[in-house]
Scaffold this active site. Sequence first.
Site, PDB file in Angstrom:
ATOM      1  N   GLU A 188       0.820  -1.207   0.000  1.00  0.00           N
ATOM      2  CA  GLU A 188       0.000   0.000   0.000  1.00  0.00           C
ATOM      3  C   GLU A 188       0.859   1.265   0.000  1.00  0.00           C
ATOM      4  OE1 GLU A 188      -3.316   0.578  -0.185  1.00  0.00           O
ATOM      5  OE2 GLU A 188      -3.601  -1.558  -0.577  1.00  0.00           O
ATOM      6  N   CYS A 224     -12.053   3.139 -15.373  1.00  0.00           N
ATOM      7  CA  CYS A 224     -12.418   4.523 -15.046  1.00  0.00           C
ATOM      8  C   CYS A 224     -11.152   5.361 -14.884  1.00  0.00           C
ATOM      9  CB  CYS A 224     -13.259   4.554 -13.767  1.00  0.00           C
ATOM     10  SG  CYS A 224     -14.104   6.129 -13.491  1.00  0.00           S
ATOM     11  N   CYS A 260     -16.027   3.745 -20.621  1.00  0.00           N
ATOM     12  CA  CYS A 260     -17.355   3.660 -20.007  1.00  0.00           C
ATOM     13  C   CYS A 260     -18.180   2.474 -20.519  1.00  0.00           C
ATOM     14  CB  CYS A 260     -18.117   4.966 -20.232  1.00  0.00           C
ATOM     15  SG  CYS A 260     -17.367   6.391 -19.415  1.00  0.00           S
ATOM     16  N   CYS A 274     -17.655  -0.575 -18.423  1.00  0.00           N
ATOM     17  CA  CYS A 274     -17.764  -0.396 -16.977  1.00  0.00           C
ATOM     18  C   CYS A 274     -19.044  -1.019 -16.411  1.00  0.00           C
ATOM     19  CB  CYS A 274     -17.736   1.104 -16.655  1.00  0.00           C
ATOM     20  SG  CYS A 274     -17.768   1.456 -14.885  1.00  0.00           S
ATOM     21  N   CYS A 333     -23.936   5.228 -13.284  1.00  0.00           N
ATOM     22  CA  CYS A 333     -23.037   6.375 -13.206  1.00  0.00           C
ATOM     23  C   CYS A 333     -23.694   7.652 -13.738  1.00  0.00           C
ATOM     24  CB  CYS A 333     -21.760   6.080 -13.992  1.00  0.00           C
ATOM     25  SG  CYS A 333     -20.553   7.418 -13.928  1.00  0.00           S
TER      26      CYS A 333
END
Length: 322
Positions: A36, A183, A190, A193, A199
Amino acid sequence: MFKKVHNNLALWYKENGRHDLPWRNIDDAYKIWVSEVMLQQTQVKTVLERFYFPFLETFPTLQDLALASEDEVLKKWEGLGYYTRARNLHKTAKLSKESLPLTVTELISMPGIGQSTAHAIAAFAYKTPVPILDANVKRILYRIFAVTKASDKELWKMAYAFFDEKRPYDFNQAMMDIGSIICISKIPKCQECPFEDTCKGKYDPLLYPQKKIKKARPLRKKNIIIHFYKNKLALQQRQSRFLNGLWGFSEYNQHEDINFTELLGEITHIYSHFKLHARVHLYHSYIDEHQWYSLEEIKELALSTADHKVLQLYLQKISFKV
């Protein structure tokens, strides 16, 4: 409210998720934490190819990292940049003793662990049902809710509103993958997605979030001097917040008077908030308040990328002489 889109996301992740990433499908909080922190400001490909495995090979456990010197940690971080991350990893390892804290609140209290990183460690290592909020997830939320600007508090509120509590682990991993693969910031895909029906920003996704006006990076002009004496080079361990702990050659502003030096060449390097242009000089002299190292010894020290460029000019010089 989002049951259908959560189902779509779960199906998408099962078929398209990056399940083979080494920090997934493990519950080792230490390895997840390292990943991370490395992934902040750094692409997955770069972390995988150059840094993650060598770092863990040198420091396989939290205890190994805690027992290491700061110089050793910075050397393994060399080239990854944003060195405060490495120093905070080291500080947290020393404070944690045998293991990382178990709760989000306790994790946030550790050096360098912010709210998003704490949520990620808790979610992925301890299976705590909390959302994460990295840069990719933020971009998705801006577009899902068609919001141009939002504070961190508002973004966290959206994250919790959109969160799938029934499949928290897969949801968080899938959100990161959607943000990295579909995205994306410049040309979002799109049509691929799983959020397309939901959205609100899909008709003009580039409006979300509102783009920040990028300021031109200021140019800093320096003279960098390699002091050479009895087959050794002079280096200083930097004390500034920016490159603290790294070793480097002497730097002077270009308006300062530099005499009796041999010009080796010039370097440029682009940092996150400025551009460096420096003339590199060789000066056969002794200088106080420096440490002196042979070329073999320098290999063991952590240098910034710019200082490595300086060293390369020197190596080219002596190679040409030979």
